[in-house]
Motif scaffolding. Structure first.
Motif, PDB file in Angstrom:
ATOM      1  N   SER A 208       0.836  -1.193   0.000  1.00  0.00           N
ATOM      2  CA  SER A 208       0.000   0.000   0.000  1.00  0.00           C
ATOM      3  C   SER A 208       0.873   1.245   0.000  1.00  0.00           C
ATOM      4  CB  SER A 208      -0.910   0.001   1.236  1.00  0.00           C
ATOM      5  OG  SER A 208      -1.678   1.169   1.314  1.00  0.00           O
ATOM      6  N   TRP A 209       0.609   2.152  -0.941  1.00  0.00           N
ATOM      7  CA  TRP A 209       1.331   3.424  -1.053  1.00  0.00           C
ATOM      8  C   TRP A 209       0.387   4.536  -0.587  1.00  0.00           C
ATOM      9  CZ3 TRP A 209       6.113   4.151  -4.070  1.00  0.00           C
ATOM     10  CH2 TRP A 209       6.700   2.943  -4.457  1.00  0.00           C
ATOM     11  N   LEU A 210       0.768   5.217   0.502  1.00  0.00           N
ATOM     12  CA  LEU A 210      -0.126   6.201   1.101  1.00  0.00           C
ATOM     13  C   LEU A 210      -0.067   7.559   0.423  1.00  0.00           C
ATOM     14  CD1 LEU A 210       0.313   5.411   4.903  1.00  0.00           C
ATOM     15  CD2 LEU A 210      -1.201   4.349   3.216  1.00  0.00           C
ATOM     16  N   GLU A 211       0.993   7.825  -0.329  1.00  0.00           N
ATOM     17  CA  GLU A 211       1.091   9.105  -1.035  1.00  0.00           C
ATOM     18  C   GLU A 211       0.550   8.930  -2.452  1.00  0.00           C
ATOM     19  OE1 GLU A 211       4.848  11.515   0.591  1.00  0.00           O
ATOM     20  OE2 GLU A 211       5.343   9.500  -0.107  1.00  0.00           O
ATOM     21  N   LEU A 212      -0.621   9.490  -2.687  1.00  0.00           N
ATOM     22  CA  LEU A 212      -1.283   9.349  -3.983  1.00  0.00           C
ATOM     23  C   LEU A 212      -1.680  10.741  -4.470  1.00  0.00           C
ATOM     24  CD1 LEU A 212      -2.489   7.504  -6.195  1.00  0.00           C
ATOM     25  CD2 LEU A 212      -4.575   7.404  -4.819  1.00  0.00           C
ATOM     26  N   PRO A 213      -0.826  11.408  -5.270  1.00  0.00           N
ATOM     27  CA  PRO A 213      -1.150  12.751  -5.758  1.00  0.00           C
ATOM     28  C   PRO A 213      -2.103  12.703  -6.949  1.00  0.00           C
ATOM     29  CG  PRO A 213       0.995  12.101  -6.552  1.00  0.00           C
ATOM     30  CD  PRO A 213       0.519  10.981  -5.661  1.00  0.00           C
ATOM     31  N   LEU A 223      -4.392  12.845  -2.554  1.00  0.00           N
ATOM     32  CA  LEU A 223      -5.761  12.362  -2.484  1.00  0.00           C
ATOM     33  C   LEU A 223      -6.001  11.604  -1.180  1.00  0.00           C
ATOM     34  CD1 LEU A 223      -6.043  11.037  -6.152  1.00  0.00           C
ATOM     35  CD2 LEU A 223      -7.106  13.095  -5.213  1.00  0.00           C
ATOM     36  N   PRO A 224      -7.231  11.637  -0.669  1.00  0.00           N
ATOM     37  CA  PRO A 224      -7.545  10.911   0.569  1.00  0.00           C
ATOM     38  C   PRO A 224      -7.748   9.425   0.291  1.00  0.00           C
ATOM     39  CG  PRO A 224      -9.484  12.055  -0.222  1.00  0.00           C
ATOM     40  CD  PRO A 224      -8.369  12.448  -1.147  1.00  0.00           C
ATOM     41  N   GLY A 225      -6.658   8.725   0.060  1.00  0.00           N
ATOM     42  CA  GLY A 225      -6.734   7.303  -0.244  1.00  0.00           C
ATOM     43  C   GLY A 225      -5.345   6.731  -0.413  1.00  0.00           C
ATOM     44  N   GLY A 240      -3.769  -0.773  -8.442  1.00  0.00           N
ATOM     45  CA  GLY A 240      -4.937   0.097  -8.456  1.00  0.00           C
ATOM     46  C   GLY A 240      -4.846   1.175  -7.415  1.00  0.00           C
ATOM     47  N   LEU A 241      -5.931   1.921  -7.296  1.00  0.00           N
ATOM     48  CA  LEU A 241      -6.025   2.959  -6.285  1.00  0.00           C
ATOM     49  C   LEU A 241      -7.439   2.961  -5.716  1.00  0.00           C
ATOM     50  CD1 LEU A 241      -7.696   5.692  -7.476  1.00  0.00           C
ATOM     51  CD2 LEU A 241      -5.628   5.820  -8.856  1.00  0.00           C
ATOM     52  N   GLY A 242      -7.516   3.302  -4.434  1.00  0.00           N
ATOM     53  CA  GLY A 242      -8.798   3.464  -3.759  1.00  0.00           C
ATOM     54  C   GLY A 242      -8.818   4.780  -3.037  1.00  0.00           C
ATOM     55  N   VAL A 243      -9.809   5.588  -3.339  1.00  0.00           N
ATOM     56  CA  VAL A 243      -9.967   6.883  -2.678  1.00  0.00           C
ATOM     57  C   VAL A 243     -11.155   6.763  -1.747  1.00  0.00           C
ATOM     58  CG1 VAL A 243     -10.341   9.345  -2.986  1.00  0.00           C
ATOM     59  CG2 VAL A 243      -8.946   8.091  -4.622  1.00  0.00           C
ATOM     60  N   LEU A 244     -10.907   6.905  -0.459  1.00  0.00           N
ATOM     61  CA  LEU A 244     -11.927   6.617   0.541  1.00  0.00           C
ATOM     62  C   LEU A 244     -13.007   7.683   0.619  1.00  0.00           C
ATOM     63  CD1 LEU A 244      -9.665   5.234   3.392  1.00  0.00           C
ATOM     64  CD2 LEU A 244     -10.945   3.983   1.662  1.00  0.00           C
TER      65      LEU A 244
END
Length: 426
Positions: A208-213, A223-225, A240-244
């Motif tokens: 999981s990568w917490l920094e998602l610009p 982004l908040p995800g 993939g990516l998940g934005v909460l």
């Protein structure tokens, strides 16, 4: 594999995803005649990260599914978190309540495994069956069955049962037909993912990568995800990516473009490049924090995404889909054993309370978490500083993934369980 069912049953389950298949399995095991209706046919694809936490593993074991590597399951030890130029590997905790490992399996195969297991237990599965709406008693308004179309010729059919489980996903046409609409005060998320051939396919950890610009460069807004890389063990990775919380200051973000941009910034030898992509980028909504209620009304029980049961902390849906499906089945079985109509209805009305007792406080905390990470400055502070505090990260890891022993346990269990009891169970 699909057989025309008789038009009556003890219970109907609409949707053969994880929540519906689990509900049908446990209903059949309890001795009920259950119809499981699926609008598509297996195998079929669903948008998902394909990673299963110990919560989901527990439910698979309860269904008697072979989860060995020989049966095609890839085990993982925990989660690798990357943020602020740092990385940390967090193992799944040793608990009495849950297994100490996770699993990975593609959804186009995973869902069918569950549905076939429900069939083996005695559920009557019908594929290519699109439920178009409820059948309601003119006098009481209770659901007494469903209208549907069957097969390629869309032949109209009607199935009847005194109880129906809506496991038909986020849009839940059946719930809407019963007047149960999505709550606008609850968060919605979005997930997009694709697959790449990659040398990183065989990994002991989910990543999981917490920094998602939202765009490259210093002007990018976090982004908040999070983004993820899950090795599938078959030569490919699910990326993939998940934005909460999708309530961003601009409309209609290009989620697929954001994923492509993020992948372009990863090491080239990982292979996350367009020529290695094995399928299109697909997206799906994440209905979180009980965004459709009540979970029982007039003979209809909601489970999984139809109940908005996705975890607001991390976007996990499969475990909660399976748990809610099992709970719905257990409530129905208990209700069926009551001698009077009043007793049966009292048991059924207990279902929303059970759901709130189990998840209500935790989801209230999750909704507060979503609001906090929606603040860019706080999100940036958390991603830059979080991994420099290992003990805090271990506690946060267990909170985000909802992994505690409800009784006994260690000090972390007691603190986290206490938190969920202090907040409203809404």
């Amino acid at each position: 594999m699909t057989e025309p069912p008789s038009d009556t049953a003890d219970a109907i389950v609409v949707g053969a995803g994880p929540s519906g298949a689990t509900a049908a399995y446990h209903l059949a095991r309890a001795g009920l005649d259950v119809l499981l209706l699926e609008k598509t046919a297996f195998p079929r694809e669903k948008v998902c990260g394909d990673g299963l936490t110990p919560r989901a593993v527990k439910q698979l074991v309860a269904m008697g599914i072979d989860i060995s590597p020989e049966a095609g399951w890839l085990r993982n030890r925990g989660l690798r978190v990357i943020s602020g130029g740092m990385r940390m590997e967090l193992d799944w905790p040793q608990l009495a309540t849950f297994p100490d490992h996770g699993l990975v399996r593609r959804r186009d195969d995973f869902d069918e495994r569950l549905a076939r297991q429900a069939q083996k237990a005695g559920a009557r599965l019908t594929e290519h069956c699109t439920v178009t709406g409820p059948v309601r008693d003119d006098r009481t308004g209770r659901i007494t069955g469903v209208h549907a179309t069957l097969g390629g010729d869309r032949r109209p059919v009607t199935y009847r049962a005194p109880l129906v489980v809506a496991a038909d996903g986020n849009s839940s046409r059946l719930s809407l037909g019963m007047g149960l609409h999505r709550r606008q005060d609850r968060p919605m998320g979005v997930a997009v993912r694709t697959y790449f051939t990659s040398p990183r396919h065989d990994d002991d950890y989910l990543e999981s990568w917490l920094e998602l610009p939202d765009r490259p460069g210093p002007e990018g807004r976090l982004l908040p995800g999070y983004a993820w890389v899950f090795g599938m063990g078959d030569g490919t990775c699910n990326v993939g990516l998940g934005v909460l919380d999708a309530s961003l200051p601009y409309r209609d973000p290009d989620w697929r473009g954001i994923l492509r941009t993020w992948c372009a910034g990863l090491p080239e030898d990982w292979g996350f490049t367009p020529e290695n992509m094995t399928g299109p980028i697909r997206g799906a909504a994440l209905p979180m924090g009980f965004n459709r209620q009540p979970h029982y009304a007039d003979g209809l029980l909601l489970a999984g995404d139809a109940a908005g049961a996705v975890n607001p902390f991390n976007g996990e849906g499969i475990a909660y889909a399976m748990e809610s499906g099992r709970t719905a089945a257990e409530v129905i079985a208990q209700a069926r054993a009551r001698r009077t109509a009043e007793g049966r209805e009292a048991a059924l009305r207990h279902y929303p309370r059970v759901m709130k007792d189990v998840y209500g406080g935790y989801y209230t905390l999750g909704r507060a978490f979503v609001k906090l990470i929606g603040r860019p400055r706080l999100m940036r502070l958390a991603t830059e500083r979080g991994l420099s505090h290992p003990q805090l990260m271990k506690i946060a890891f267990r909170l985000v993934n909802n992994l505690t022993d409800p009784t006994g346990g260690d000090a972390v269990d007691r603190v986290l369980n206490g938190l969920t009891k202090l907040v409203p169970r809404a």
